[in-house]
Design an enzyme around this catalytic site. Structure first.
Site, PDB file in Angstrom:
ATOM      1  N   ASP A   1       7.669 -29.733 -10.131  1.00 49.43           N
ATOM      2  CA  ASP A   1       6.704 -28.713 -10.525  1.00 49.43           C
ATOM      3  C   ASP A   1       5.963 -28.255  -9.266  1.00 49.43           C
ATOM      4  OD1 ASP A   1       5.109 -27.022 -12.056  1.00 49.43           O
ATOM      5  OD2 ASP A   1       4.770 -28.518 -13.610  1.00 49.43           O
TER       6      ASP A   1
ATOM      7  N   GLU B   1      -2.707 -23.927 -18.217  1.00 42.63           N
ATOM      8  CA  GLU B   1      -2.898 -25.331 -17.867  1.00 42.63           C
ATOM      9  C   GLU B   1      -4.240 -25.586 -17.194  1.00 42.63           C
ATOM     10  OE1 GLU B   1      -0.117 -26.451 -14.596  1.00 42.63           O
ATOM     11  OE2 GLU B   1       0.577 -24.403 -14.858  1.00 42.63           O
TER      12      GLU B   1
END
Length: 711
Positions: A334, A532
């Site tokens: 990520d 997020e």
């Protein structure tokens, strides 16, 4: 033919020059990796053998578009294997044509390197090609989970792939197949639901994106999928201490309360809840890439207090994913994922260190998303291999996996994107599909006196801040990372949809316009966009986002939303409330005021689908993909809990159509018993457990449990 020429031809085969005549030189044979007739395994082997260590490390490196846009030659200089666009990272002119031109410019640089290995471009297309202005924005996954329609989800995956590939991009960082176990998590809407059995069924999106066989992957309507985030990101624990410490601090000093946290669990529960979707994603759908989670896991068997980051988890990435499950694609980190691995020798360093690099590589990560630190990563990894801390065999394994997917995608034969398919982006067919998905995703939670569907001839009063805000209804990961309130992308708002059906509509966002004479009130409330971290309840507010987004995230409706409900429902005989949100919202104290309550989730660009069910053009068929809590004290609450008394259980959803099958008929009987006050105590658990059984394929158990609901 003269004698001199005959002699030259006769001796050419021996390689001898006679009478000064040079032999004819045959064209050099193309290397095996360039021969599309060769098996992919042979092409990978041949290319790998020709590569230097520096070229291999380049293939393992992915940089952000912004890091190379001003000087595209950096793609060649750094020998990059990949380039990506993060949320909101777009070409200056955000059109499909500009995307094609940009990707091709980077590809030209990749092909100019010694071996001409094409780069692969990746992007977060998590609910449509959301970065691209004018693309179709589908409902977020929580809404798709409510449809209970795997075939529809596969079609959406295919439509999404068509739009992504049309802009020159062959790789999507989707779908998210996490299991969301706490509605306070700021990414809960990216999950299909709280039940691993439901999430498993929605893995059809991978087939939609990649096709049903590897031979389809090279098509101009398919992309490489990414199953994320491996594993446990939806199951992390809420940190109440962090939430308390955030109070009173400026947003930039606040910390995430649950996102990127720790999954504290037993190995057996982790396998049952968090790993289950990956078993199917790898074994059944042959997903091409997997992205580790930012989160950590802390096994309870060895005592709580020693969490390990997923980006450093060799046991799970190499031992389980690649070993036990046999995953043969590649693992992509990520965004700066390995930066979060704690370095014992330099614990305060939030950037890259040699320790973090070798730990991530040895754990099993194959490609590294290093948006702004690609050269540093390459230098550190080269030094680690040279020092013997990372084996050449591990490098070769990583690069082989990456090259295999590039060959399967057809990038060596067709590295450049064309403009032939740009009309697919935001096409009428895709928008119609999205509208269908919106209609199927709406969950009717309450419907007293058959308030719904509404007569088209009724005088309708519409209120609420989410009635006419396409940015709010699209949510995060739309045009920008956190999304935007306001008209950020083309589409149809819910109010637009209502006006297209009803002949007499009055609209007032704050319910300040006169209400007299209305037959039906529709109040559309809920959340503003987030993604997020900044969507965590009790977490930091998005200080750089639009003003509406800077509100503190909560499970409760905002005061203005509550006020609009109170005013409209008190003044109009029939009052319908639609909640547009990425998670459940607490409505227990106002439920009695409402004649009908609809969970609208985040429908995306086609708000007309909400109007379709409100006015009976389409029936309500959606069912809750998560439990709807009665109070904040119940959170987290999930199907299977020992104590389970939510306001509405997992699987709840009233229908305005005849039952689709015998199980739907039994659900209707059970729910009608609840509404009539004839349900036995513990009915919530019976309905939720029945839904879990049904999603698991155990119809017999589902029937038995539903039959027990009426007294």
């Amino acid at each position: 033919m003269n004698v001199r020429l005959r002699r030259g031809l006769a001796t050419a085969a021996t390689g001898v020059l006679i009478l000064g005549l040079a032999p004819a030189t045959p064209a050099a044979a193309a290397p095996s990796y360039r021969d599309s007739r060769q098996p992919v395994s042979q092409r990978v082997k041949d290319l790998l053998a020709r590569m230097t260590l520096e070229e291999k490390i380049g293939q393992m490196t992915q940089a952000e578009r912004a890091a190379v846009a001003s000087d595209p030659t950096l793609v060649a200089q750094w020998r990059l294997g990949s380039v990506l666009s993060g949320g909101g990272s777009t070409p200056a002119s955000n059109t499909p044509e500009a995307w094609v031109a940009m990707v091709n410019e980077f590809q030209t640089q990749a092909l100019s390197t010694r071996l001409g290995i094409p780069m692969i471009y990746g992007i977060d297309a998590v609910h449509g090609h959301g970065n691209v202005y004018g693309a179709t924005v589908f409902p977020h996954n929580i809404g798709l989970g409510a449809t209970r329609d795997p075939a529809l989800v596969e079609k959406i995956g295919h439509a999404n792939a068509e739009e992504v590939r049309a802009t020159g991009i062959p790789w999507s960082f989707s779908p998210c197949i996490c299991v969301s176990r706490d509605e306070r998590w700021g990414r809960s809407y990216e999950a299909f639901g709280e039940d691993p059995a439901l999430v498993v069924r929605m893995g059809t999106m991978i087939d939609g994106q990649q096709g049903h066989s590897v031979s389809q992957l090279a098509g101009d309507d398919r992309v490489l999928s990414t199953a994320k985030h491996f594993a446990g990101d939806g199951d992390t624990e809420y940190d109440a201490a962090v939430a308390a410490a955030n109070q009173g601090k400026p947003w930039w000093e606040q910390r995430y309360t649950i996102d990127q946290g720790v999954t504290v669990t037993s190995r057996s529960d982790f396998a049952k809840i968090d790993l289950a979707p990956y078993v199917v994603a790898v074994g059944k759908y042959d997903v091409g890439t997997v992205m580790p989670s930012f989160s950590s896991v802390d096994w309870t068997e060895d005592g709580v207090g020693n969490p390990l980051k997923m980006h450093a988890h060799q046991e799970l990435l190499t031992g389980y994913l690649k070993g036990e499950l046999g995953f043969d694609g590649f693992v992509i980190s990520d965004w700066e994922g390995i930066h979060q691995i704690p370095d014992p020798a330099d614990p305060a360093n939030g950037g890259l260190t040699a320790y973090k690099v070798r730990t991530g590589v040895n754990a099993g990560i194959d490609m590294f998303m290093e948006p702004n630190s690609a050269p540093q990563f390459e230098q550190l990894l080269l030094a680690e291999v040279t020092a013997g801390n990372v084996s050449v065999a591990r490098i070769d394994d990583a690069v082989s996996r990456i090259l295999r997917k590039k060959f399967e995608l057809g990038l060596f034969e067709h590295p450049y994107a064309s403009l032939d398919n740009v009309a697919r982006v935001g096409s009428a067919a895709h928008r119609a599909l999205a509208r269908q998905a919106v209609a199927e995703s709406q969950v009717l939670l309450k419907n007293s006196g058959r308030a719904l569907p509404i007569r088209k001839s009724a005088k309708v009063y519409v209120a609420g801040r989410n009635a006419d805000d396409i940015g709010n209804q699209a949510g995060g990961w739309t045009i920008s990372w956190q999304g935007n309130s306001g008209a950020n992308t083309p589409g149809t708002t819910i109010l637009d949809g209502i006006r297209s059906v009803a002949s007499d509509v009055t609209y007032s966002a704050d319910a300040s316009a006169p209400i007299d004479g209305a037959d039906v009130g529709i109040v559309v409330v809920g959340e503003t966009p987030y993604a997020e971290g900044y969507g965590d309840v009790g977490g930091p507010e998005c200080g750089w986002c639009t003003v509406p987004q800077q509100e503190e995230k909560s499970l409760s409706l905002q005061p203005a939303d509550k006020a609009a409900i109170d005013k409209v429902c008190a003044a109009i005989a029939t009052c319908v409330v639609v909640i547009v949100s990425g998670r459940t919202q607490l409505v227990t104290d106002q439920l009695g005021e409402m004649d009908a309550l609809v969970a609208g989730w985040l429908p995306g660009s086609e708000g007309g689908g909400v109007a379709d069910v409100l006015f009976g053009r389409k029936p309500f068929t959606g069912r809750l993909p998560v439990s709807w809590p009665a109070s904040a004290d119940q959170v987290p609450i999930n199907v299977g809990d020992a104590t389970y008394e939510p306001l509405f259980p997992y699987g709840w959803g009233l229908r305005t159509a005849t039952p689709g099958d015998s199980l739907d008929a039994l659900r209707a009987v059970a729910q009608n018993a609840v509404i009539a006050g004839r349900a036995r105590p513990g009915w919530q658990k019976l309905i939720a457990d029945a839904e879990h059984a049904a999603q698991s394929g155990d119809t017999v158990t589902a029937v038995r449990l539903l039959a027990r609901v009426p007294r």
